[in-house]
Design a protein around this motif. Structure first.
Motif, PDB file in Angstrom:
ATOM      1  N   ILE A 244       0.720  -1.109   0.061  1.00 42.75           N
ATOM      2  CA  ILE A 244       0.000  -0.021   0.009  1.00 42.75           C
ATOM      3  C   ILE A 244       0.893   1.304  -0.015  1.00 42.75           C
ATOM      4  O   ILE A 244       0.651   2.271  -0.729  1.00 42.75           O
ATOM      5  N   LEU A 245       1.882   1.238   0.886  1.00 42.07           N
ATOM      6  CA  LEU A 245       2.785   2.511   0.995  1.00 42.07           C
ATOM      7  C   LEU A 245       3.666   2.742  -0.542  1.00 42.07           C
ATOM      8  O   LEU A 245       3.890   3.763  -0.664  1.00 42.07           O
ATOM      9  N   ALA A 246       3.661   1.563  -1.092  1.00 43.96           N
ATOM     10  CA  ALA A 246       4.556   1.771  -2.422  1.00 43.96           C
ATOM     11  C   ALA A 246       3.867   2.486  -3.226  1.00 43.96           C
ATOM     12  O   ALA A 246       4.236   3.241  -4.113  1.00 43.96           O
ATOM     13  N   LYS A 247       2.474   2.662  -3.017  1.00 42.91           N
ATOM     14  CA  LYS A 247       1.797   3.403  -4.020  1.00 42.91           C
ATOM     15  C   LYS A 247       1.370   4.548  -3.480  1.00 42.91           C
ATOM     16  O   LYS A 247       0.924   5.850  -4.287  1.00 42.91           O
ATOM     17  N   ASP A 248       1.240   4.695  -2.055  1.00 48.71           N
ATOM     18  CA  ASP A 248       0.796   5.944  -1.341  1.00 48.71           C
ATOM     19  C   ASP A 248       1.233   6.047  -0.115  1.00 48.71           C
ATOM     20  O   ASP A 248       0.718   5.364   0.662  1.00 48.71           O
ATOM     21  N   LEU A 249       2.372   6.695   0.046  1.00 54.47           N
ATOM     22  CA  LEU A 249       3.158   6.905   1.496  1.00 54.47           C
ATOM     23  C   LEU A 249       2.182   7.420   2.644  1.00 54.47           C
ATOM     24  O   LEU A 249       2.322   7.272   3.856  1.00 54.47           O
ATOM     25  N   ASN A 250       1.285   8.355   2.116  1.00 48.56           N
ATOM     26  CA  ASN A 250       0.536   8.949   3.032  1.00 48.56           C
ATOM     27  C   ASN A 250      -0.987   8.517   3.241  1.00 48.56           C
ATOM     28  O   ASN A 250      -2.161   8.959   3.547  1.00 48.56           O
ATOM     29  N   ALA A 251      -1.199   7.069   2.613  1.00 50.81           N
ATOM     30  CA  ALA A 251      -2.467   6.291   2.600  1.00 50.81           C
ATOM     31  C   ALA A 251      -3.204   6.356   4.103  1.00 50.81           C
ATOM     32  O   ALA A 251      -2.738   6.308   4.998  1.00 50.81           O
ATOM     33  N   LEU A 252      -4.408   6.815   3.685  1.00 52.47           N
ATOM     34  CA  LEU A 252      -5.204   6.855   5.126  1.00 52.47           C
ATOM     35  C   LEU A 252      -4.862   8.083   5.941  1.00 52.47           C
ATOM     36  O   LEU A 252      -4.858   7.783   7.176  1.00 52.47           O
ATOM     37  N   ASP A 253      -4.408   8.992   5.307  1.00 49.27           N
ATOM     38  CA  ASP A 253      -3.920  10.085   6.169  1.00 49.27           C
ATOM     39  C   ASP A 253      -2.756   9.735   7.158  1.00 49.27           C
ATOM     40  O   ASP A 253      -2.736  10.260   8.221  1.00 49.27           O
ATOM     41  N   GLY A 254      -1.706   8.726   6.390  1.00 44.94           N
ATOM     42  CA  GLY A 254      -0.607   8.499   7.405  1.00 44.94           C
ATOM     43  C   GLY A 254      -0.813   7.265   8.189  1.00 44.94           C
ATOM     44  O   GLY A 254       0.047   6.851   9.108  1.00 44.94           O
ATOM     45  N   LYS A 258       2.058   4.561   9.765  1.00 44.32           N
ATOM     46  CA  LYS A 258       1.974   4.349  11.485  1.00 44.32           C
ATOM     47  C   LYS A 258       1.620   2.999  11.840  1.00 44.32           C
ATOM     48  O   LYS A 258       2.758   2.596  12.778  1.00 44.32           O
ATOM     49  N   THR A 259       0.778   2.326  11.203  1.00 40.03           N
ATOM     50  CA  THR A 259       0.579   0.978  11.664  1.00 40.03           C
ATOM     51  C   THR A 259       1.842   0.208  11.352  1.00 40.03           C
ATOM     52  O   THR A 259       2.324  -0.896  11.939  1.00 40.03           O
ATOM     53  N   TYR A 260       2.306   0.424  10.107  1.00 34.24           N
ATOM     54  CA  TYR A 260       3.644  -0.038   9.607  1.00 34.24           C
ATOM     55  C   TYR A 260       4.745  -0.079  10.655  1.00 34.24           C
ATOM     56  O   TYR A 260       5.593  -1.212  10.904  1.00 34.24           O
ATOM     57  N   LEU A 261       4.905   1.175  11.093  1.00 35.89           N
ATOM     58  CA  LEU A 261       6.154   1.239  11.884  1.00 35.89           C
ATOM     59  C   LEU A 261       5.869   0.752  13.304  1.00 35.89           C
ATOM     60  O   LEU A 261       6.578   0.203  14.018  1.00 35.89           O
ATOM     61  N   ASP A 262       4.703   0.782  13.836  1.00 36.34           N
ATOM     62  CA  ASP A 262       4.078   0.101  15.013  1.00 36.34           C
ATOM     63  C   ASP A 262       4.327  -1.493  14.864  1.00 36.34           C
ATOM     64  O   ASP A 262       5.073  -2.106  15.852  1.00 36.34           O
TER      65      ASP A 262
END
Length: 285
Positions: A244-254, A258-262
């Protein structure tokens, strides 16, 4: 690995490092005419096993080397003492070392076996977070010797890690009754059982089906990733979010980032953490 030992590193190389791999403490006398042949033979043997054996070379003219030789009972050079787990276990005297054509045979019990080499390669790949490659490597060995208990354990462990539960179950069924009584077996069996329970978890199943029907449903992607991470399937969870992030780094307003980093921060493997942090940073830059 071939190193020179002296006052500054002899304790580390002979005692500490021999806890993990065999250390061949080779004492030489540069004035000995037979030295080049003996040294070359030893270096060739050790170079072939570079990751698992250390040749620690000490010049007998060095006072600290002389002192160690005195403690070991070495009175002539060349000579060699083999250290295992911090302790001297075997000494080869000058006469034995000069029989260079028989050195490989004399050292056979202290050189890594084919099994040692394979398991070392597999463990290195696991440490790098390359579970799929590690599984492929152990699969080759396992297929050649399905009764090898160490191969069985590693094969099952990695099959569970990559969610190939069919392969794990087939291997579990082939373990002998005697080995089924061991703690090692109980550990991989528990890992398999937990993975199977998680796979059949109704919540996970529903989320997987829902996400498969609509991969653009980012809320479901987050819920599925969180559930997977809670079931110790961290890489599967991170791969979903990374796509998802590869397409949009700010997906779902970030929220996706955040979930990825958590999940990265709660992943128990430092190598997996590093791997997925690098993947995210590559997107940022």
């Amino acid at each position: 690995m071939i190193i020179d030992v002296n006052e500054s590193n002899i304790q580390q190389e002979l005692v500490t490092n021999s806890a993990e791999k065999n250390v061949f403490f080779y004492v030489y006398d540069a004035t000995n005419d037979l030295l080049p042949q003996v040294t070359a033979t030893l270096e060739n043997l050790v170079t072939a096993e570079a990751t698992q054996v250390v040749l620690a070379k000490g010049d007998v003219r060095n006072p600290i080397i002389q002192s160690i030789c005195g403690q070991l009972g070495i009175d002539t050079a060349p000579a060699m003492c083999i250290f295992q787990k911090g302790q001297p276990v075997v000494i080869l005297n000058s006469q034995q070392l000069q029989m260079t054509d028989k050195l490989a045979e004399a050292l056979q019990d202290f050189l890594p076996t084919e099994e040692d080499k394979i398991l070392s390669q597999v463990n290195s790949l696991i440490a790098e977070g390359k579970n799929q490659e590690a599984f492929e490597a152990i699969s080759i060995a396992y297929q050649k010797d399905e009764n090898n208990f160490n191969y069985q354990l590693n094969y099952i462990n990695l099959a569970v890690k990559i969610n190939n539960l069919t392969a794990a179950k087939n291997a579990l069924d082939k373990i002998s009754p005697a080995n089924q009584q061991t703690q090692e077996y109980k550990i991989v069996l528990s890992a398999y059982t937990l993975a199977e329970e998680n796979l059949n978890n109704p919540e996970t199943k529903i989320l997987k089906e829902k996400y498969a029907q609509n991969p653009n449903d980012l809320e479901t992607a987050i819920q599925l990733s969180t559930t997977l991470s809670q079931s110790n399937q961290h890489e599967n969870a991170l791969n979903i979010l990374y796509q998802i992030l590869a397409k949009d780094l700010n997906a779902l307003d970030g929220t996706v980032k955040k979930t990825y980093l958590d999940i990265v921060s709660t992943t128990p493997s430092p190598d997996v953490q590093s791997k997925y942090r690098r993947k995210l940073y590559s997107l940022l830059h």
